[in-house]
Scaffold this motif. Structure first.
Motif, mmCIF file in Angstrom:
data_model
loop_
_atom_site.group_PDB
_atom_site.id
_atom_site.type_symbol
_atom_site.label_atom_id
_atom_site.label_comp_id
_atom_site.label_asym_id
_atom_site.label_seq_id
_atom_site.Cartn_x
_atom_site.Cartn_y
_atom_site.Cartn_z
ATOM 1 N N CYS A 80 -20.317 -29.554 -11.201
ATOM 2 C CA CYS A 80 -20.519 -30.878 -11.799
ATOM 3 C C CYS A 80 -19.588 -31.915 -11.172
ATOM 4 O O CYS A 80 -18.429 -31.637 -10.911
ATOM 5 C CB CYS A 80 -20.264 -30.819 -13.310
ATOM 6 N N SER A 81 -20.104 -33.125 -10.971
ATOM 7 C CA SER A 81 -19.295 -34.188 -10.375
ATOM 8 C C SER A 81 -19.041 -35.355 -11.325
ATOM 9 O O SER A 81 -18.351 -36.295 -10.958
ATOM 10 C CB SER A 81 -19.978 -34.711 -9.099
ATOM 11 N N GLY A 82 -19.580 -35.304 -12.534
ATOM 12 C CA GLY A 82 -19.432 -36.409 -13.473
ATOM 13 C C GLY A 82 -18.056 -36.485 -14.095
ATOM 14 O O GLY A 82 -17.258 -35.549 -14.020
ATOM 15 N N ASP A 83 -17.790 -37.618 -14.733
ATOM 16 C CA ASP A 83 -16.535 -37.815 -15.463
ATOM 17 C C ASP A 83 -16.526 -36.991 -16.748
ATOM 18 O O ASP A 83 -15.468 -36.606 -17.245
ATOM 19 C CB ASP A 83 -16.356 -39.293 -15.827
ATOM 20 N N TYR A 84 -17.710 -36.770 -17.298
ATOM 21 C CA TYR A 84 -17.895 -36.011 -18.530
ATOM 22 C C TYR A 84 -18.884 -34.894 -18.266
ATOM 23 O O TYR A 84 -19.793 -35.036 -17.440
ATOM 24 C CB TYR A 84 -18.436 -36.888 -19.659
ATOM 25 N N ASN A 109 -10.319 -38.846 -26.536
ATOM 26 C CA ASN A 109 -10.187 -37.398 -26.659
ATOM 27 C C ASN A 109 -10.720 -36.696 -25.415
ATOM 28 O O ASN A 109 -11.501 -37.256 -24.651
ATOM 29 C CB ASN A 109 -10.942 -36.907 -27.897
ATOM 30 N N ASP A 110 -10.300 -35.469 -25.235
ATOM 31 C CA ASP A 110 -10.793 -34.667 -24.119
ATOM 32 C C ASP A 110 -12.106 -33.967 -24.439
ATOM 33 O O ASP A 110 -12.831 -33.559 -23.550
ATOM 34 C CB ASP A 110 -9.757 -33.609 -23.714
ATOM 35 N N LEU A 111 -12.395 -33.816 -25.732
ATOM 36 C CA LEU A 111 -13.577 -33.080 -26.156
ATOM 37 C C LEU A 111 -14.089 -33.649 -27.468
ATOM 38 O O LEU A 111 -13.290 -34.062 -28.315
ATOM 39 C CB LEU A 111 -13.218 -31.594 -26.360
ATOM 40 N N VAL A 112 -15.390 -33.693 -27.598
ATOM 41 C CA VAL A 112 -16.013 -34.071 -28.866
ATOM 42 C C VAL A 112 -17.111 -33.056 -29.151
ATOM 43 O O VAL A 112 -17.792 -32.583 -28.245
ATOM 44 C CB VAL A 112 -16.550 -35.524 -28.827
ATOM 45 N N GLY A 113 -17.238 -32.700 -30.418
ATOM 46 C CA GLY A 113 -18.270 -31.764 -30.833
ATOM 47 C C GLY A 113 -19.117 -32.396 -31.918
ATOM 48 O O GLY A 113 -18.628 -33.210 -32.706
ATOM 49 N N SER A 159 -23.352 -26.361 -26.618
ATOM 50 C CA SER A 159 -24.445 -27.303 -26.336
ATOM 51 C C SER A 159 -24.377 -28.570 -27.187
ATOM 52 O O SER A 159 -25.139 -29.497 -26.961
ATOM 53 C CB SER A 159 -25.790 -26.619 -26.569
ATOM 54 N N ALA A 160 -23.451 -28.617 -28.131
ATOM 55 C CA ALA A 160 -23.276 -29.809 -28.969
ATOM 56 C C ALA A 160 -21.935 -30.470 -28.671
ATOM 57 O O ALA A 160 -21.411 -31.214 -29.482
ATOM 58 C CB ALA A 160 -23.371 -29.446 -30.440
ATOM 59 N N CYS A 161 -21.379 -30.190 -27.485
ATOM 60 C CA CYS A 161 -20.083 -30.733 -27.110
ATOM 61 C C CYS A 161 -20.153 -31.518 -25.803
ATOM 62 O O CYS A 161 -21.044 -31.326 -24.995
ATOM 63 C CB CYS A 161 -19.071 -29.597 -26.933
ATOM 64 N N LEU A 162 -19.185 -32.399 -25.655
ATOM 65 C CA LEU A 162 -18.995 -33.157 -24.422
ATOM 66 C C LEU A 162 -17.503 -33.138 -24.141
ATOM 67 O O LEU A 162 -16.699 -33.303 -25.056
ATOM 68 C CB LEU A 162 -19.482 -34.601 -24.602
ATOM 69 N N PHE A 163 -17.131 -32.910 -22.888
ATOM 70 C CA PHE A 163 -15.700 -32.907 -22.556
ATOM 71 C C PHE A 163 -15.472 -33.613 -21.235
ATOM 72 O O PHE A 163 -16.385 -33.783 -20.420
ATOM 73 C CB PHE A 163 -15.130 -31.491 -22.543
ATOM 74 N N ARG A 164 -14.221 -34.063 -21.065
ATOM 75 C CA ARG A 164 -13.821 -34.714 -19.815
ATOM 76 C C ARG A 164 -13.644 -33.670 -18.733
ATOM 77 O O ARG A 164 -13.153 -32.578 -18.988
ATOM 78 C CB ARG A 164 -12.493 -35.453 -20.002
ATOM 79 N N LYS A 165 -14.047 -34.046 -17.531
ATOM 80 C CA LYS A 165 -13.846 -33.132 -16.414
ATOM 81 C C LYS A 165 -12.369 -33.027 -16.124
ATOM 82 O O LYS A 165 -11.782 -32.077 -15.922
ATOM 83 C CB LYS A 165 -14.588 -33.597 -15.183
#
Length: 165
Positions: A80-84, A109-113, A159-165
């Motif tokens: 992955c190359s994205g910021d998130y 935050n670094d992660l959100v769920g 699958s319900a989370c987003l985090f910073r690379k």
């Protein structure tokens, strides 16, 4: 602010088209989809390649040997190359604002769920969400409590989370 979606697949032909369509229908369209197939023996890889022909944001990588789901996700994340980075299973179905809601709530935050609804084998919502079927009656207040809680009692699906690379 680009989002990468890491999709791990293995013999997922049954639900894959519906998940790919839900990803491509996102209200946030600035993303790349990195799909790593773990030596599927069904039509999963053919379906992925069919979608590659339709959308330049999709990149497909076929493993030479079966890595197992953890290593397959790890490989997808590293590509992955994205910021998130958002994780996707082959049998998920995202709501149209899935990425938008996660991006709006990650803040510093670094992660959100987020919560998620459970579906039956026909991909129809059961009306049950993860939070309502969890056995917790509190949410942690400090970072240390959250770390311990997520490590030992995680109620959030990847699958319900987003985090910073």
């Amino acid at each position: 602010m680009k989002v990468s979606i890491a999709l791990a697949t293995y013999n997922g032909e049954k639900y894959l088209r519906e998940q790919l369509n839900s990803i491509l229908s996102q209200s946030i369209q600035d993303f790349e989809l990195i799909a790593c197939d773990d030596c599927s023996t069904d039509s999963t890889l053919q379906i992925l390649n069919e979608y590659v022909e339709k959308d330049i944001r999709i990149k497909v990588f076929a493993n030479e040997k079966n890595l197992g789901f953890k290593k397959n996700f790890e490989k997808a994340i590293l590509l992955c190359s994205g910021d998130y980075i958002a994780l996707s299973d082959q049998d998920d179905i995202w709501t149209e604002k899935h990425l938008q809601v996660l991006l709006e709530n990650i803040g510093k935050n670094d992660l959100v769920g987020a919560n998620a609804f459970l579906c039956d084998e026909k991909a129809k919502s059961t009306g049950i969400d993860l939070l309502s079927c969890s056995r917790i009656d509190f949410l942690p207040k400090t970072k240390d409590e959250w770390f311990f809680f997520l490590l030992h009692s995680n109620i959030f699906q990847g699958s319900a989370c987003l985090f910073r690379k």
